[in-house]
Scaffold this motif. Sequence first.
Motif, PDB file in Angstrom:
ATOM      1  N   GLY A   2      -1.145  10.895  -5.078  1.00 21.39           N
ATOM      2  CA  GLY A   2      -1.239  12.191  -4.411  1.00 21.39           C
ATOM      3  C   GLY A   2      -0.929  13.298  -5.388  1.00 21.39           C
ATOM      4  N   ALA A   3      -0.700  14.493  -4.853  1.00 29.54           N
ATOM      5  CA  ALA A   3      -0.514  15.640  -5.751  1.00 29.54           C
ATOM      6  C   ALA A   3       0.501  16.614  -5.187  1.00 29.54           C
ATOM      7  CB  ALA A   3      -1.853  16.347  -5.967  1.00 29.54           C
ATOM      8  N   LEU A   4       1.194  17.264  -6.130  1.00 30.09           N
ATOM      9  CA  LEU A   4       2.041  18.414  -5.811  1.00 30.09           C
ATOM     10  C   LEU A   4       1.247  19.611  -6.328  1.00 30.09           C
ATOM     11  CD1 LEU A   4       4.692  19.656  -4.821  1.00 30.09           C
ATOM     12  CD2 LEU A   4       5.704  19.165  -7.038  1.00 30.09           C
ATOM     13  N   VAL A   5       0.919  20.524  -5.417  1.00 34.64           N
ATOM     14  CA  VAL A   5      -0.070  21.562  -5.730  1.00 34.64           C
ATOM     15  C   VAL A   5       0.508  22.940  -5.491  1.00 34.64           C
ATOM     16  CG1 VAL A   5      -2.424  22.342  -5.306  1.00 34.64           C
ATOM     17  CG2 VAL A   5      -1.826  19.943  -4.872  1.00 34.64           C
TER      18      VAL A   5
ATOM     19  N   ALA B  74      -5.375  28.018   3.332  1.00 30.68           N
ATOM     20  CA  ALA B  74      -5.427  26.877   4.258  1.00 30.68           C
ATOM     21  C   ALA B  74      -6.660  26.007   4.030  1.00 30.68           C
ATOM     22  CB  ALA B  74      -5.372  27.372   5.699  1.00 30.68           C
ATOM     23  N   ASP B  75      -7.802  26.646   3.831  1.00 28.13           N
ATOM     24  CA  ASP B  75      -9.028  25.871   3.663  1.00 28.13           C
ATOM     25  C   ASP B  75      -8.945  24.974   2.416  1.00 28.13           C
ATOM     26  OD1 ASP B  75     -11.816  25.236   4.221  1.00 28.13           O
ATOM     27  OD2 ASP B  75     -12.219  26.346   2.379  1.00 28.13           O
ATOM     28  N   SER B  76      -8.389  25.532   1.349  1.00 20.56           N
ATOM     29  CA  SER B  76      -8.262  24.779   0.113  1.00 20.56           C
ATOM     30  C   SER B  76      -7.242  23.636   0.292  1.00 20.56           C
ATOM     31  CB  SER B  76      -7.852  25.780  -0.973  1.00 20.56           C
ATOM     32  OG  SER B  76      -7.276  25.179  -2.060  1.00 20.56           O
ATOM     33  N   TYR B  77      -6.151  23.928   1.002  1.00 22.69           N
ATOM     34  CA  TYR B  77      -5.135  22.891   1.275  1.00 22.69           C
ATOM     35  C   TYR B  77      -5.774  21.727   2.057  1.00 22.69           C
ATOM     36  CZ  TYR B  77      -0.968  20.664   3.186  1.00 22.69           C
ATOM     37  OH  TYR B  77      -0.013  19.740   3.539  1.00 22.69           O
TER      38      TYR B  77
ATOM     39  N   GLU C 224      -1.443  28.385  11.346  1.00 26.64           N
ATOM     40  CA  GLU C 224      -2.381  28.334  12.480  1.00 26.64           C
ATOM     41  C   GLU C 224      -3.727  27.784  12.005  1.00 26.64           C
ATOM     42  OE1 GLU C 224      -1.567  28.659  15.464  1.00 26.64           O
ATOM     43  OE2 GLU C 224       0.130  30.042  15.591  1.00 26.64           O
ATOM     44  N   GLU C 225      -4.157  28.227  10.845  1.00 31.71           N
ATOM     45  CA  GLU C 225      -5.449  27.782  10.316  1.00 31.71           C
ATOM     46  C   GLU C 225      -5.406  26.297   9.919  1.00 31.71           C
ATOM     47  OE1 GLU C 225      -8.474  29.215   6.879  1.00 31.71           O
ATOM     48  OE2 GLU C 225      -6.932  30.655   7.397  1.00 31.71           O
ATOM     49  N   ALA C 226      -4.315  25.919   9.257  1.00 26.97           N
ATOM     50  CA  ALA C 226      -4.199  24.522   8.811  1.00 26.97           C
ATOM     51  C   ALA C 226      -4.127  23.579  10.018  1.00 26.97           C
ATOM     52  CB  ALA C 226      -2.973  24.358   7.931  1.00 26.97           C
ATOM     53  N   LYS C 227      -3.434  24.046  11.046  1.00 29.08           N
ATOM     54  CA  LYS C 227      -3.268  23.229  12.257  1.00 29.08           C
ATOM     55  C   LYS C 227      -4.618  23.027  12.964  1.00 29.08           C
ATOM     56  CE  LYS C 227      -0.775  23.823  16.567  1.00 29.08           C
ATOM     57  NZ  LYS C 227       0.276  24.564  17.252  1.00 29.08           N
TER      58      LYS C 227
ATOM     59  N   MET D  39       0.837  -1.213   0.000  1.00 30.07           N
ATOM     60  CA  MET D  39       0.000   0.000   0.000  1.00 30.07           C
ATOM     61  C   MET D  39       0.869   1.259   0.000  1.00 30.07           C
ATOM     62  SD  MET D  39      -3.207   0.104  -0.277  1.00 30.07           S
ATOM     63  CE  MET D  39      -3.736   1.634   0.470  1.00 30.07           C
ATOM     64  N   ARG D  40       0.578   2.168  -0.889  1.00 29.98           N
ATOM     65  CA  ARG D  40       1.323   3.440  -0.936  1.00 29.98           C
ATOM     66  C   ARG D  40       0.475   4.520  -0.265  1.00 29.98           C
ATOM     67  NH1 ARG D  40       1.895   1.474  -6.572  1.00 29.98           N
ATOM     68  NH2 ARG D  40       0.208   2.926  -7.079  1.00 29.98           N
ATOM     69  N   THR D  41       1.059   5.180   0.744  1.00 31.50           N
ATOM     70  CA  THR D  41       0.322   6.244   1.435  1.00 31.50           C
ATOM     71  C   THR D  41       0.269   7.479   0.544  1.00 31.50           C
ATOM     72  OG1 THR D  41       1.184   5.415   3.517  1.00 31.50           O
ATOM     73  CG2 THR D  41       0.252   7.646   3.547  1.00 31.50           C
ATOM     74  N   PRO D  42      -0.930   8.008   0.284  1.00 28.59           N
ATOM     75  CA  PRO D  42      -1.000   9.209  -0.556  1.00 28.59           C
ATOM     76  C   PRO D  42      -0.286  10.385   0.104  1.00 28.59           C
ATOM     77  CG  PRO D  42      -3.215   8.368  -0.053  1.00 28.59           C
ATOM     78  CD  PRO D  42      -2.242   7.535   0.714  1.00 28.59           C
ATOM     79  N   ILE D  43       0.258  11.253  -0.720  1.00 27.54           N
ATOM     80  CA  ILE D  43       0.996  12.406  -0.200  1.00 27.54           C
ATOM     81  C   ILE D  43       0.548  13.671  -0.942  1.00 27.54           C
ATOM     82  CG2 ILE D  43       2.993  11.615  -1.599  1.00 27.54           C
ATOM     83  CD1 ILE D  43       4.774  13.199   0.365  1.00 27.54           C
ATOM     84  N   ILE D  44       0.111  14.645  -0.173  1.00 29.80           N
ATOM     85  CA  ILE D  44      -0.281  15.949  -0.732  1.00 29.80           C
ATOM     86  C   ILE D  44       0.785  16.950  -0.303  1.00 29.80           C
ATOM     87  CG2 ILE D  44      -1.965  17.841  -0.672  1.00 29.80           C
ATOM     88  CD1 ILE D  44      -3.058  15.415  -2.128  1.00 29.80           C
ATOM     89  N   ALA D  45       1.447  17.541  -1.269  1.00 29.52           N
ATOM     90  CA  ALA D  45       2.476  18.531  -0.961  1.00 29.52           C
ATOM     91  C   ALA D  45       2.098  19.864  -1.602  1.00 29.52           C
ATOM     92  CB  ALA D  45       3.837  18.059  -1.492  1.00 29.52           C
ATOM     93  N   GLY D  46       2.071  20.898  -0.784  1.00 26.96           N
ATOM     94  CA  GLY D  46       1.846  22.245  -1.316  1.00 26.96           C
ATOM     95  C   GLY D  46       3.182  22.835  -1.734  1.00 26.96           C
ATOM     96  N   ASN D  47       3.190  23.479  -2.885  1.00 26.69           N
ATOM     97  CA  ASN D  47       4.396  24.185  -3.338  1.00 26.69           C
ATOM     98  C   ASN D  47       4.049  25.671  -3.398  1.00 26.69           C
ATOM     99  OD1 ASN D  47       6.648  25.209  -4.562  1.00 26.69           O
ATOM    100  ND2 ASN D  47       6.118  24.435  -6.607  1.00 26.69           N
TER     101      ASN D  47
END
Length: 250
Positions: A229-232, A239-242, A24-27, A1-9
């Motif tokens: 996953g995605a590099l975004v 934060a909300d979109s992330y 603070e918002e993301a947390k 199983m590969r764990t999905p990974i979302i990375a913000g750039n």
Amino acid sequence: MRTPIIAGNWKMFKTIAEASAFAEEAKAGSTKAGVEKVVCAPFTALPALGQIFAGTDIALGAQNMHFEEQGAFTGEISPSMLKEIGVKYVILGHSERRQYFNETDETVNKKVLAALKHDLLPIVCVGESLEQREAGQTATVVRTQTEGALADLEAAQLANVVIAYEPIWAIGTGKSSTAEDANETIAIVRQVIAERFGQETAAQVRIQYGGSVKPENIASYMAQPDIDGALVGGASLVADSYLQLVNGAS
Ligand code: PEP
């Protein structure tokens, strides 16, 4: 199983104050378990983000680094400097770095080797331009870039490497690749890895899609068998979109 990974750039966006407000918002927002979360911020914002994300499952990422340990390289930053401030991931070979800062497969490879030596996890970007796509060269381009970036690696090191397939024509343009097309090219990247490192290794490597991913289309990519996953870029700046991207990836 590969764990999905979302990375913000975040590219060259956000002051320390803006980055801290995001953190603070993301947390405070809730996210589903089972997705690895990374924020790749400008160097100046990383220490502040590290403090706010301490004790959370959001990891710090950088967007570049030099391959040398230290030296007369004005304006550059070394792998151990990133380690020192708690960075876990580093984007390497982003198309903007290849296009504007003359990065080549050879320098990307040196950076990948240096990152792994310092226990940093590289997110290695590959992807074709519109001209290359229209000339039917997509498979050749991603093959050359993947082989080049991963030259001289041992199979075991691939467990610590993430690949991001990012067609250049889809980055920041709002023109995303269809999920099926992205999956097809990502399957080619996986095949290239299988030829070089074996099927078992290839089956374990995480390969993201990047290029105008948004909360509205993340699910279509995640439904594909080879996309992990995605590099975004743009959609990771709010934060909300992330958080919606992270939730859409599980
Ligand atoms: C990126 O910066 O790697 C990227 C994919 O950007 P965007 O999501 O804005 O297209």
